[in-house]
Design a protein around this motif. Sequence first.
Motif, PDB file in Angstrom:
ATOM      1  N   ALA A 183      11.420  -2.360  -5.149  1.00 12.77           N
ATOM      2  CA  ALA A 183      10.352  -2.414  -4.136  1.00 12.77           C
ATOM      3  C   ALA A 183      10.630  -1.456  -3.003  1.00 12.77           C
ATOM      4  CB  ALA A 183      10.234  -3.851  -3.627  1.00 12.77           C
ATOM      5  N   GLN A 184      11.929  -1.387  -2.633  1.00 11.79           N
ATOM      6  CA  GLN A 184      12.283  -0.461  -1.554  1.00 11.79           C
ATOM      7  C   GLN A 184      12.053   0.997  -1.976  1.00 11.79           C
ATOM      8  OE1 GLN A 184      16.292  -1.597  -0.729  1.00 11.79           O
ATOM      9  NE2 GLN A 184      15.705  -3.259   0.679  1.00 11.79           N
ATOM     10  N   GLN A 185      12.377   1.265  -3.238  1.00 15.59           N
ATOM     11  CA  GLN A 185      12.153   2.628  -3.726  1.00 15.59           C
ATOM     12  C   GLN A 185      10.663   2.969  -3.740  1.00 15.59           C
ATOM     13  OE1 GLN A 185      14.060   2.820  -7.519  1.00 15.59           O
ATOM     14  NE2 GLN A 185      16.161   2.818  -6.650  1.00 15.59           N
ATOM     15  N   ARG A 186       9.883   1.990  -4.240  1.00 13.12           N
ATOM     16  CA  ARG A 186       8.432   2.260  -4.236  1.00 13.12           C
ATOM     17  C   ARG A 186       7.904   2.426  -2.811  1.00 13.12           C
ATOM     18  NH1 ARG A 186       8.796  -1.666  -8.241  1.00 13.12           N
ATOM     19  NH2 ARG A 186       8.174  -3.318  -6.785  1.00 13.12           N
ATOM     20  N   LEU A 187       8.429   1.604  -1.899  1.00 11.53           N
ATOM     21  CA  LEU A 187       8.015   1.720  -0.508  1.00 11.53           C
ATOM     22  C   LEU A 187       8.394   3.076   0.067  1.00 11.53           C
ATOM     23  CD1 LEU A 187       6.850   0.395   2.046  1.00 11.53           C
ATOM     24  CD2 LEU A 187       9.126  -0.527   2.515  1.00 11.53           C
ATOM     25  N   ALA A 188       9.603   3.498  -0.294  1.00  4.21           N
ATOM     26  CA  ALA A 188      10.040   4.817   0.196  1.00  4.21           C
ATOM     27  C   ALA A 188       9.154   5.918  -0.357  1.00  4.21           C
ATOM     28  CB  ALA A 188      11.512   5.037  -0.198  1.00  4.21           C
ATOM     29  N   ALA A 189       8.764   5.777  -1.627  1.00  3.28           N
ATOM     30  CA  ALA A 189       7.880   6.790  -2.227  1.00  3.28           C
ATOM     31  C   ALA A 189       6.527   6.808  -1.532  1.00  3.28           C
ATOM     32  CB  ALA A 189       7.721   6.512  -3.724  1.00  3.28           C
ATOM     33  N   ALA A 190       6.030   5.641  -1.244  1.00  3.24           N
ATOM     34  CA  ALA A 190       4.732   5.571  -0.548  1.00  3.24           C
ATOM     35  C   ALA A 190       4.815   6.182   0.833  1.00  3.24           C
ATOM     36  CB  ALA A 190       4.289   4.113  -0.482  1.00  3.24           C
ATOM     37  N   GLU A 191       5.926   5.913   1.509  1.00  6.95           N
ATOM     38  CA  GLU A 191       6.112   6.466   2.839  1.00  6.95           C
ATOM     39  C   GLU A 191       6.212   7.997   2.766  1.00  6.95           C
ATOM     40  OE1 GLU A 191       6.057   5.119   5.804  1.00  6.95           O
ATOM     41  OE2 GLU A 191       5.639   3.122   4.993  1.00  6.95           O
TER      42      GLU A 191
END
Length: 570
Positions: A183-191
């Motif tokens: 989830a953190q990785q996906r969040l980082a990608a979105a950011e």
Amino acid sequence: MKSYAEDSDSDSEVDRAIDSEDEVDLVGLSESWDEVKKTPSGSKAAARKAGVNAAVSRVRKENFSAMMEIIETEPNQYEAWVKITEEAAWHEGHKIAHSRRAELREIALNAKAEMKQSHDLQAAQDAEEMRKMLEGLAIQQTKEEEEARRIFKEREAKLWADIDAALKHTQELEAQKRKLDGAQQRLAAAEAQKRKDAAAAAEAAVQEEAASKARAVAEKARADALAKAQKEQAEERKREEEAAKRKVADQRGLPGAEWKAYVNKQRWMKAEVIEKAKAEGGVRAGLRKGMRLMTRGLGQVVNTRESVVRVTNDIAAILNDQLPAPPSTSSPMLLSHPPPIAYSYLLSHLAKSIIKQAESEVSAKQDAAFPLARIVVGLLLRGHAAFGEVLFARFVKKCPWIVPFYPSRQPDQPRAEYEKSTGRSTDEGLADYVSRMAGISTLYFAILQTPLGSLMRYIPSPPSPDELLVLVIPPLRLPAAWTWISFALRDSMPSLPPIATILASWIEVCGFAVGRTFGLTQLTKVYEAIKKEGLGEGTIKGDSEAARQRLAMLLDGPWQDHEPQGRHWE
């Protein structure tokens, strides 16, 4: 016709056959026998005179005148008649005595046969009762062993179930962590995508700089949040692991629970008995003589039947003096029904004196433990069941290896208090500590292996198998020896310094009795594990190489047939 000399010889035989005046009276010959005995020992003239007197006495009233005329006119015929009369009377008395002698002999033989038959019947009955009692004990021991195995299997199964549950929970936590990382990785990608879109839309350097600062702040915030979450997760895992370890330790911690229970019992004895007896000065003053006699008897006892039984009876009498009525196997004195303070104080003093003997004499000479063990068991079989609990509580206080259990130091616990809980004095060296612990443990092992059958004949009323279960508490029965060695080889116990010396004492003192009672198959497996894993792989370190070598020699020797010498008293 026999002469008077021959009659005299026959009379000597009669005297030898009937040796006392009481036997003569028994067959009714007291008066006639006296006359028969006296006649041959005198001269013929005296015999004639006695015959004349007897004849005159019989016919005096009827024909005195005729008798006198016969005497005057025919003296020779009269003398012949007197002689014949004498000899007839003598032979008649001899026949009667011979007949009575034969009757006496027959009576005596019949009486001896009846007494022998009665004695043999009683001996057979006693042997049968002892056999039944020993069979009952063996059955009970088998049941206890089966129950112990069942409990052990249940605890082991529950232990592994708890371990599997802890592992499963840990795996679930790791899966959650992986999901969080995704989830953190996906969040980082979105950011990143947002930053890319913002950068593309930004035309001014100020906007780009502002966006860069915003990203930096967000990254730091996310990093801080991630670090905090990871720290909390780590702390949670640590708490859960510690809880799982405590739960496992509780399952394995039966020795610890038993140690704590008996430590509390000893504290109860100190508060409710010892301190109260000290507060009442008259109680202790009245008990001093009995305390001195008990201590002196324990110091003088040797491993003989006469010495052990005498000292046991003396101590039992001293204890009985403090009770309204002496205890028995059917009505024993129990600690659960609080006895008089004076009686309980004497039990505490007796337990203390016995352990002091173990610390000094048994530590120096192992055989000194066996007479002390027989005194302990003898008192229990005489109805003093409360002594078993008092003694075992003091055992545990002075030597936690009795359980076996080695307490760990608690937070903020003073060093002196912790050393005391392990049975060690503050300034005591390791060698002295190990020697004392081995002495106390040896006495305990000697109590466990004491054959009850050797003491039963000295008990006024031997107990039944059900009564034995009340008189002797489980920690003082032989199955406790098997439980002891199973706990002594678990967890961290083998790595502690005294274990090698105490294991050697166990093998020497009660290994023979355990093997004979529970079979050599399992005991052989235990000894092989000690040799291979304990000594071979270095799990059992001991306090010295000499202790390890002694243990190895016992395991390599003919331990199957090694019966301790003190097990048989003289």
